[in-house]
Design a protein around this motif. Structure first.
Motif, PDB file in Angstrom:
ATOM      1  N   TYR A   1      10.621   9.287   0.852  1.00  0.00           N
ATOM      2  CA  TYR A   1      10.398  10.017   2.096  1.00  0.00           C
ATOM      3  C   TYR A   1      10.542   9.063   3.277  1.00  0.00           C
ATOM      4  O   TYR A   1       9.890   8.010   3.304  1.00  0.00           O
ATOM      5  CB  TYR A   1       8.977  10.592   2.089  1.00  0.00           C
ATOM      6  N   ALA A   2      11.388   9.424   4.225  1.00  0.00           N
ATOM      7  CA  ALA A   2      11.546   8.579   5.417  1.00  0.00           C
ATOM      8  C   ALA A   2      10.198   8.488   6.127  1.00  0.00           C
ATOM      9  O   ALA A   2       9.587   9.503   6.419  1.00  0.00           O
ATOM     10  CB  ALA A   2      12.589   9.206   6.344  1.00  0.00           C
ATOM     11  N   GLY A   3       9.740   7.282   6.372  1.00  0.00           N
ATOM     12  CA  GLY A   3       8.466   7.111   7.083  1.00  0.00           C
ATOM     13  C   GLY A   3       7.253   7.187   6.176  1.00  0.00           C
ATOM     14  O   GLY A   3       6.121   7.212   6.666  1.00  0.00           O
ATOM     15  N   SER A   4       7.449   7.212   4.848  1.00  0.00           N
ATOM     16  CA  SER A   4       6.300   7.209   3.933  1.00  0.00           C
ATOM     17  C   SER A   4       5.484   5.939   4.162  1.00  0.00           C
ATOM     18  O   SER A   4       6.034   4.856   4.339  1.00  0.00           O
ATOM     19  CB  SER A   4       6.791   7.242   2.487  1.00  0.00           C
ATOM     20  N   LYS A   5       4.168   6.071   4.131  1.00  0.00           N
ATOM     21  CA  LYS A   5       3.318   4.917   4.416  1.00  0.00           C
ATOM     22  C   LYS A   5       2.836   4.216   3.146  1.00  0.00           C
ATOM     23  O   LYS A   5       1.858   3.468   3.185  1.00  0.00           O
ATOM     24  CB  LYS A   5       2.125   5.352   5.289  1.00  0.00           C
TER      25      LYS A   5
ATOM     26  N   GLY B   1      -3.023  14.057  10.114  1.00  0.00           N
ATOM     27  CA  GLY B   1      -2.366  15.109  10.898  1.00  0.00           C
ATOM     28  C   GLY B   1      -0.908  15.345  10.596  1.00  0.00           C
ATOM     29  O   GLY B   1      -0.378  16.428  10.831  1.00  0.00           O
TER      30      GLY B   1
ATOM     31  N   GLY C   1       3.033  14.334   5.436  1.00  0.00           N
ATOM     32  CA  GLY C   1       4.261  14.019   4.692  1.00  0.00           C
ATOM     33  C   GLY C   1       4.049  14.037   3.184  1.00  0.00           C
ATOM     34  O   GLY C   1       3.706  15.071   2.598  1.00  0.00           O
TER      35      GLY C   1
ATOM     36  N   VAL D   1      -1.369   8.989   2.175  1.00  0.00           N
ATOM     37  CA  VAL D   1      -2.531   8.475   2.917  1.00  0.00           C
ATOM     38  C   VAL D   1      -3.754   9.345   2.593  1.00  0.00           C
ATOM     39  O   VAL D   1      -4.842   8.837   2.335  1.00  0.00           O
ATOM     40  CB  VAL D   1      -2.234   8.429   4.435  1.00  0.00           C
TER      41      VAL D   1
ATOM     42  N   ASP E   1       0.313  19.116   7.639  1.00  0.00           N
ATOM     43  CA  ASP E   1       1.707  18.815   8.000  1.00  0.00           C
ATOM     44  C   ASP E   1       2.365  20.165   8.237  1.00  0.00           C
ATOM     45  O   ASP E   1       1.976  21.174   7.635  1.00  0.00           O
ATOM     46  CB  ASP E   1       2.417  18.067   6.867  1.00  0.00           C
TER      47      ASP E   1
ATOM     48  N   ALA F   1       5.233  20.939   7.258  1.00  0.00           N
ATOM     49  CA  ALA F   1       6.188  21.209   6.177  1.00  0.00           C
ATOM     50  C   ALA F   1       5.508  21.806   4.945  1.00  0.00           C
ATOM     51  O   ALA F   1       4.437  21.351   4.526  1.00  0.00           O
ATOM     52  CB  ALA F   1       6.890  19.914   5.775  1.00  0.00           C
TER      53      ALA F   1
ATOM     54  N   ILE G   1       0.825  20.450  14.664  1.00  0.00           N
ATOM     55  CA  ILE G   1      -0.336  19.579  14.930  1.00  0.00           C
ATOM     56  C   ILE G   1      -1.216  20.130  16.053  1.00  0.00           C
ATOM     57  O   ILE G   1      -2.445  20.020  16.001  1.00  0.00           O
ATOM     58  CB  ILE G   1       0.119  18.135  15.238  1.00  0.00           C
TER      59      ILE G   1
ATOM     60  N   PRO H   1       3.090  10.541  13.574  1.00  0.00           N
ATOM     61  CA  PRO H   1       4.123  11.521  13.942  1.00  0.00           C
ATOM     62  C   PRO H   1       5.526  10.990  13.661  1.00  0.00           C
ATOM     63  O   PRO H   1       5.699   9.782  13.467  1.00  0.00           O
ATOM     64  CB  PRO H   1       3.917  11.668  15.452  1.00  0.00           C
ATOM     65  N   PRO H   2       6.537  11.873  13.664  1.00  0.00           N
ATOM     66  CA  PRO H   2       7.924  11.387  13.611  1.00  0.00           C
ATOM     67  C   PRO H   2       8.153  10.479  14.815  1.00  0.00           C
ATOM     68  O   PRO H   2       7.547  10.671  15.866  1.00  0.00           O
ATOM     69  CB  PRO H   2       8.751  12.668  13.747  1.00  0.00           C
TER      70      PRO H   2
HETATM   71  C1  LIG Z   1       6.324   9.867   9.693  1.00  0.00           C
HETATM   72  S1  LIG Z   1       6.183  11.324   8.705  1.00  0.00           S
HETATM   73  C2  LIG Z   1       4.588  11.157   7.983  1.00  0.00           C
HETATM   74  C3  LIG Z   1       4.617  10.316   6.735  1.00  0.00           C
HETATM   75  C4  LIG Z   1       3.308  10.287   5.977  1.00  0.00           C
HETATM   76  N1  LIG Z   1       2.254   9.610   6.686  1.00  0.00           N
HETATM   77  C5  LIG Z   1       3.526   9.646   4.600  1.00  0.00           C
HETATM   78  O1  LIG Z   1       2.938   8.574   4.328  1.00  0.00           O
HETATM   79  O2  LIG Z   1       4.267  10.211   3.817  1.00  0.00           O
HETATM   80  C6  LIG Z   1       5.963  12.577   9.909  1.00  0.00           C
HETATM   81  C7  LIG Z   1       5.583  13.951   9.369  1.00  0.00           C
HETATM   82  O3  LIG Z   1       5.295  14.786  10.483  1.00  0.00           O
HETATM   83  C8  LIG Z   1       5.613  16.128  10.144  1.00  0.00           C
HETATM   84  N2  LIG Z   1       5.704  16.849  11.440  1.00  0.00           N
HETATM   85  C9  LIG Z   1       6.697  16.791  12.365  1.00  0.00           C
HETATM   86  N3  LIG Z   1       6.378  17.498  13.457  1.00  0.00           N
HETATM   87  C10 LIG Z   1       5.144  18.023  13.236  1.00  0.00           C
HETATM   88  C11 LIG Z   1       4.272  18.845  14.000  1.00  0.00           C
HETATM   89  N4  LIG Z   1       4.613  19.259  15.228  1.00  0.00           N
HETATM   90  N5  LIG Z   1       3.083  19.194  13.464  1.00  0.00           N
HETATM   91  C12 LIG Z   1       2.724  18.785  12.214  1.00  0.00           C
HETATM   92  N6  LIG Z   1       3.531  18.000  11.442  1.00  0.00           N
HETATM   93  C13 LIG Z   1       4.705  17.613  11.944  1.00  0.00           C
HETATM   94  C14 LIG Z   1       6.885  16.014   9.342  1.00  0.00           C
HETATM   95  O4  LIG Z   1       7.056  17.125   8.474  1.00  0.00           O
HETATM   96  C15 LIG Z   1       6.657  14.684   8.572  1.00  0.00           C
HETATM   97  O5  LIG Z   1       6.178  14.928   7.283  1.00  0.00           O
END
Ligand SMILES: C[S@@+](CC[C@H](N)C(=O)[O-])C[C@H]1O[C@@H](n2cnc3c(N)ncnc32)[C@H](O)[C@@H]1O
Length: 369
Positions: free
Chosen positions: A23-27, A50, A53, A57, A72, A74, A208, A225-226
């Motif tokens: 996953y892009a941005g997975s922590k 919040g 993904g 976490v 999330d 998604a 969010i 957030p993204p």
């Molecule tokens: C950087 S990723 C988070 C990764 C996560 N912390 C992990 O470790 O896998 C950002 C997430 O924000 C979600 N997202 C984007 N816009 C959003 C919104 N307005 N409200 C809630 N979630 C949102 C996306 O679906 C994505 O999963």
């Protein structure tokens, strides 16, 4: 001139095991840093994730004893969260269902039609021997009429299994021309690695800004957030979650949607339909970036005593602009830059003078409201 920050040791932080897809941005790599910083928050019992993904976490927070709210926008994230944070049936119960699904004969259906590639074809997300199985398994899951929580456990198992045999670079906006070695392996559903639930957790699938209206106050909010993109020449190169992971939505909904383009994305994953405000790279008429305005609003409205904000050096908001927001209210306890490839975390003390010229740094800000 670059000033040297003080280095923080994370080697003694034991992070519980977690599971997730590519996953892009997975922590995943940041978990030791995140929980090393959060260990300094006194008496924290409740945790809000919040932008969850993969939910890694949240999985770690729940195992560390926090009553966790996982949100999330998604649907795939909601399914994982439901599996790990809400399901209480014993493994044996699910194993019987997984064994049954693994024993099904493959059959030609919608997924094979659109996503299955023959050995001499490339640029498909899966080899046909696996989409035949996927077609059989996905139809059977609907036929079983399990409740929502049990369905989430089985779908999590299915998505983890598909992730192990895919032909992608970690997202479904394009596919590899030469089959990835793992795509030759057989799809095989395994038991998700759940853990005992010691607290009552909550799962939300909301934007969010709606989620923070619905949440009660939490001791800690983790906001990841993204990041959008600061690549001015190619802003569309940013990660767009709905379009990157459209296939997981389709596997979950099994709704055989209308598709478009070479990657065969869902119609409703077009940017014009689902892009997140945090992925927006443009400026508002007042000259400030939409993404940064959204972040400032979020920090103002989130109901939590402490906020841990994650961001990246490649994102739309700069280190300096984030510090500006965080200094206008509340108290900034930590501003940290992590280079997890080098296993270094440096605390940057409140100056704006830090050079942000280094590539691929992760930022963590611990902030008290
Ligand atoms: C950087 S990723 C988070 C990764 C996560 N912390 C992990 O470790 O896998 C950002 C997430 O924000 C979600 N997202 C984007 N816009 C959003 C919104 N307005 N409200 C809630 N979630 C949102 C996306 O679906 C994505 O999963």
């Amino acid at each position: 001139m670059r000033k040297q920050g003080s280095l923080i040791n994370t080697s003694h932080v034991a992070v519980p095991p977690t599971q997730g897809i590519k996953y892009a941005g997975s922590k995943l790599q940041l978990l030791p840093y995140i929980f090393r910083i959060l260990a300094q928050v006194p008496d924290a019992k409740t945790f809000f994730d919040g932008f969850a993904g993969t939910t890694r976490v949240s999985q770690a927070a729940a195992q560390l004893g926090f009553a966790t709210t996982c949100n999330d926008s998604a649907v795939w994230s909601k399914v994982f969260a439901t599996c790990y944070l809400l399901s209480e049936q014993p493994d044996a119960y699910y194993q019987e269902i997984l064994d049954h699904l693994n024993s099904l004969r493959g059959r030609h259906g919608w997924f094979t039609e659109h996503y299955g590639g023959k050995p001499l074809e490339g640029k498909k997300p899966f080899q046909i021997h696996n989409t035949l199985k996927l077609d059989a398994i996905r139809e059977e899951i609907d036929r079983l009429h399990l409740n929502d929580i049990d369905t989430a456990v089985i779908l999590t198992s299915l998505i983890l299994a598909l992730d192990r045999v895919d032909n992608s670079l970690g997202h479904f906006a394009s596919y590899l021309a030469q089959w990835a070695p793992r795509s030759y392996n057989s799809l095989d559903l395994a038991m998700p690695q759940r853990f005992p639930l010691r607290k009552r957790h909550r799962v939300l699938q909301l934007d969010i800004f709606e989620a923070i209206q619905q949440m009660e106050g939490h001791d800690i909010a983790y906001l990841d957030p993204p990041y959008g993109s600061n690549n001015e020449k190619m802003p569309p190169s940013r990660v767009r979650y709905a379009s990157y992971y459209h296939l997981w939505k389709t596997v979950i909904l099994n709704d055989k949607p209308a598709l478009f383009g070479k990657a065969q994305r869902r119609e409703d994953s077009r940017d014009t339909v689902t892009a997140s405000i945090f992925e927006e790279f443009r400026k508002a008429p007042d000259g400030s970036f939409y993404a940064l305005k959204a972040l400032a609003r979020l920090l103002k409205e989130v109901k939590a005593h402490y906020v841990l904000l994650s961001y990246s050096s490649g994102g739309r908001a700069t280190w300096e602009s984030l510090l500006d927001i965080l200094h206008t209210q509340g108290k900034l306890h930590h501003a940290v830059q992590v280079d997890y490839k080098k296993n270094v975390m440096a605390t940057m003390r409140w100056t704006h003078a830090w050079a942000s010229d280094q590539k691929n740094l992760e930022y963590l800000f611990l902030w008290e409201k």
